[in-house]
Design a protein around this motif. Structure first.
Motif, mmCIF file in Angstrom:
data_model
loop_
_atom_site.group_PDB
_atom_site.id
_atom_site.type_symbol
_atom_site.label_atom_id
_atom_site.label_comp_id
_atom_site.label_asym_id
_atom_site.label_seq_id
_atom_site.Cartn_x
_atom_site.Cartn_y
_atom_site.Cartn_z
ATOM 1 N N HIS A 1 0.856 -1.176 0.000
ATOM 2 C CA HIS A 1 0.000 0.000 0.000
ATOM 3 C C HIS A 1 0.896 1.231 0.000
ATOM 4 O O HIS A 1 1.796 1.342 0.830
ATOM 5 N N PRO A 2 0.695 2.166 -0.908
ATOM 6 C CA PRO A 2 1.643 3.289 -1.043
ATOM 7 C C PRO A 2 1.766 4.159 0.195
ATOM 8 O O PRO A 2 2.804 4.795 0.388
ATOM 9 N N SER A 3 0.745 4.234 1.030
ATOM 10 C CA SER A 3 0.811 5.115 2.196
ATOM 11 C C SER A 3 1.194 4.377 3.480
ATOM 12 O O SER A 3 1.349 5.011 4.525
ATOM 13 N N LEU A 4 1.342 3.047 3.403
ATOM 14 C CA LEU A 4 1.654 2.249 4.588
ATOM 15 C C LEU A 4 2.978 1.530 4.407
ATOM 16 O O LEU A 4 3.477 1.350 3.301
ATOM 17 N N THR A 5 3.540 1.104 5.518
ATOM 18 C CA THR A 5 4.746 0.284 5.464
ATOM 19 C C THR A 5 4.389 -1.061 4.837
ATOM 20 O O THR A 5 3.208 -1.431 4.767
ATOM 21 N N PRO A 6 5.384 -1.831 4.357
ATOM 22 C CA PRO A 6 5.085 -3.064 3.607
ATOM 23 C C PRO A 6 4.136 -4.023 4.303
ATOM 24 O O PRO A 6 3.296 -4.647 3.651
ATOM 25 N N ALA A 7 4.252 -4.191 5.615
ATOM 26 C CA ALA A 7 3.354 -5.095 6.335
ATOM 27 C C ALA A 7 2.057 -4.414 6.737
ATOM 28 O O ALA A 7 1.228 -5.007 7.435
ATOM 29 N N ASN B 1 3.789 8.312 6.584
ATOM 30 C CA ASN B 1 3.855 9.720 6.969
ATOM 31 C C ASN B 1 4.065 9.873 8.476
ATOM 32 O O ASN B 1 4.790 10.765 8.925
ATOM 33 N N ALA B 2 3.406 9.023 9.252
ATOM 34 C CA ALA B 2 3.572 9.084 10.715
ATOM 35 C C ALA B 2 5.012 8.779 11.102
ATOM 36 O O ALA B 2 5.598 9.454 11.954
#
Length: 618
Positions: free
Chosen positions: A21-27, A33-34
């Motif tokens: 997911h582009p806005s989340l870490t791989p897992a 952003n956080a």
């Protein structure tokens, strides 16, 4: 020096998969952003801390005009201070998360909840222990204790033990083979394996690489262990559940603590580590997030991802700075994250143990091997595709060893000012800065003790408030005396690296033993001469009152030899055990896995007499 083209292709960055997911870490554990905001905060507060203290140092010397020695002092300060500041802010943030917020653990380690469901696991796991030139009884006993605990959990059938030997001493190799044949049923029968390499190619990392390339294909996960590692079934099963819950989690590092020790040196050292690691690691985990640490052992690793993406380069040139990499772990963590897999740490204590060096000599020898390996990272700073946080951690691993020579240079420059009668100094501000910097260096230890004091039942786990407070005072004096001794040793060694001086990879001393005065003098005469020489020059040329400025440095180095002998003394170690000085929680109430290990060791036949192996500089 450059990375050899023979292996650089294997380290090429991996294209991001569509699953991310582009806005989340791989897992998908956290918002990118956080994490970016947290890292920006840590950068800002550390930069501000170094800047404020740096301005203070500059103002100490500015009244008389900045001389060459003043600029050297300021430059050395700016090189060494950032890594001290990072320790302070990691501990401060960690203490806030532990005691200032109810959701602190979830903020730092959102992956931990997946390990608490208590369900059965599905993955086959290889426990791999690397050994080299050490008496095998201690290592094999730890594996037997782990096997016993895993079988008692009802899920032991999913775990297989692999002993990967790089032993070169024929007598020790024969002892390993004999003990494996004798104990194989206790190690798991057909689920236990022993393999010894004829050549130590690539050191420990090369041994692990051979395993994951061949036998490792049968196991989705593997858990590397050093020869002194010990982990209980509850911790291992929890880690497997977390890895199964998050397929894009590549490395999960446990928080490793020191097992109970009989050596006074090890007891005092690991007391400081034990109460200081929790807040420090919690704070570091909060901002490192998906680019966490790997310490080379007591961690769970996704085998296929490691095999494909974490092959170490062979550096151009000859050792000590070329050839195979000694300190493999940080590069493996960085390349695992580059490949699109998270690297996380468990920032809380669990049943994950190691042994600490029993003497000052053994501690410094181990530290020099780490130093040499980290200096090889210079060639790897330019690896393509590393995440910014990972690249910074590689850089920090290098620079933390430059702190020692920086403080030594700063001390010599300050001494030269005193000895030449340079009086253009703001003495009031200088005195304040001197004690401020000492206080800053002690902040992580103080915050670690405060964490224990604020934790319900925490002080009782260490033997009560009086013992805990007295032990904390002893450990602070201990670390203050030891710091300059280690700093000069590292400084001399780093200078020697430029002329081809290197360290060998062999067995380590694990058990307490008496260090003779002659042996201590052979290793610590440079520190002793430096300390006594500096003290004498200050007293004669400046005056005894000025000695307070160099007090910690002079005292630590001047007493280096008796310090090493006394802290290694088995009699002193037994006394600290008897009175509970620097006891850790497992001294007061041993965990079940430690009790299992004690039973295994009591039932074992006496170990064969084998040559004692130490770290040797070549």
């Amino acid at each position: 020096m450059t990375v050899s083209t023979r292996t650089d292709a294997a380290l090429a960055p991996t294209v991001r998969t569509a699953r991310e997911h582009p806005s989340l870490t791989p897992a998908e554990l956290q918002s990118k952003n956080a994490l970016a905001s947290r890292r920006a905060f840590m950068l800002a507060v550390n930069a501000a801390t170094v800047a404020v203290l740096g301005i203070g140092v500059w103002q100490v010397f500015a009244p008389g005009g900045m001389t060459a020695s003043d600029w050297v002092i300021l430059a050395a300060f700016l090189i060494g201070m950032p890594w001290v500041s990072m320790g302070v802010w990691n501990a401060l943030v960690g203490l806030y998360l532990l005691h200032g917020r109810r959701d602190g653990l979830a903020l730092a380690a959102p992956h931990l909840a997946a390990g608490e469901n208590g369900g059965t696991i599905q993955s086959r796991v290889a426990l791999i222990m690397t050994v080299r030139n050490e008496a095998p009884e201690r290592s094999f006993a730890r594996l037997v204790a782990m096997r016993t605990d895993l079988d008692a959990s009802g899920q032991g059938h999913l775990f297989e033990i692999h002993i990967l030997s790089d032993t070169s001493e024929p007598a020790i190799a024969a002892a390993e083979e004999h003990l494996f044949a004798t104990w194989r049923n206790r190690l798991g029968g057909q689920r236990a394996h022993y393999r010894r390499r004829a050549r130590n190619t690539g050191y420990k990392a090369g041994n692990v690489r051979e395993f994951v390339t061949h036998a490792g294909r049968d196991y989705p996960l593997f858990l590397p262990l050093d020869s002194d590692s010990l982990m209980d079934a509850a911790t291992i099963l929890k880690m497997v559940r977390i890895m199964e819950a998050y397929p894009r989690l590549g490395i999960l590092q446990s928080l490793v603590v020191g097992a109970p020790a009989t050596s006074a040196f090890a007891r005092i050292f690991q007391f400081g580590m034990r109460h200081g690691m929790r807040s420090f690691t919690m704070g570091a985990a909060w901002w490192q997030g998906d680019c966490g640490p790997f310490w080379g052992h007591n961690a769970l690793i996704r085998t296929a991802a490691f095999r494909r993406h974490c092959r170490l380069p062979v550096l151009d040139g000859a050792p000590p700075l070329g050839g195979h990499i000694l300190s493999h772990d940080q590069i493996e963590a960085a390349t695992m994250r580059r490949a699109g897999f998270e690297v996380r740490v468990i920032p809380v204590e669990s049943g994950s143990y190691e042994d600490n060096p029993p003497t000052l000599q053994d501690f410094t020898k181990r530290d020099l091997r780490w130093c040499q390996g980290n200096m090889q990272y210079f060639s790897l700073l330019g690896l393509k595709g590393l995440r910014p946080a990972s690249r910074f951690q590689v850089f920090a691993a290098i620079m933390m060893y430059f702190g020692a020579p920086a403080w030594m240079v700063m001390t010599l420059a300050a001494a030269s000012k005193m000895l030449t009668g340079d009086t253009g100094i703001n003495w009031a501000l200088g005195t304040a800065m001197f004690f401020a910097m000492i206080a800053v260096s002690l902040v992580p230890k103080i915050l670690g003790m405060l964490d224990i004091a604020l934790t319900r039942g925490g002080v009782a786990r260490y033997g009560g408030s009086v013992r805990f407070a007295l032990s904390g005072l002893v450990e602070m004096v201990f670390s203050t005396l030891m710091a300059p001794v280690v700093a000069l040793r590292v400084t001399i060694f780093m200078a020697g690296l430029l002329f081809g001086r290197t360290v060998g990879w062999s067995g380590q001393s694990r058990d307490a033993y008496a260090l003779s005065w002659a042996e201590a003098a052979r290793g610590l005469w440079p520190q002793t001469l430096f300390g006594l020489g500096l003290a004498g020059a200050i007293i004669v040329l400046v005056g005894p009152a000025t000695l307070v400025w160099a007090g910690p440095m002079v005292l630590g180095m001047g007493l280096a030899i008796p310090f090493a002998v006394v802290t290694a003394s088995p009699a002193f170690g037994r006394w600290t055990e008897r009175v509970g000085l620097c006891a850790v929680p497992d001294d007061i109430a041993p965990s079940p896995i430690l009790r299992t290990l004690a039973r295994v060791q009591s039932q074992a036949e006496p170990p064969r007499m084998l040559p004692q192996q130490r770290w040797d500089a070549a």
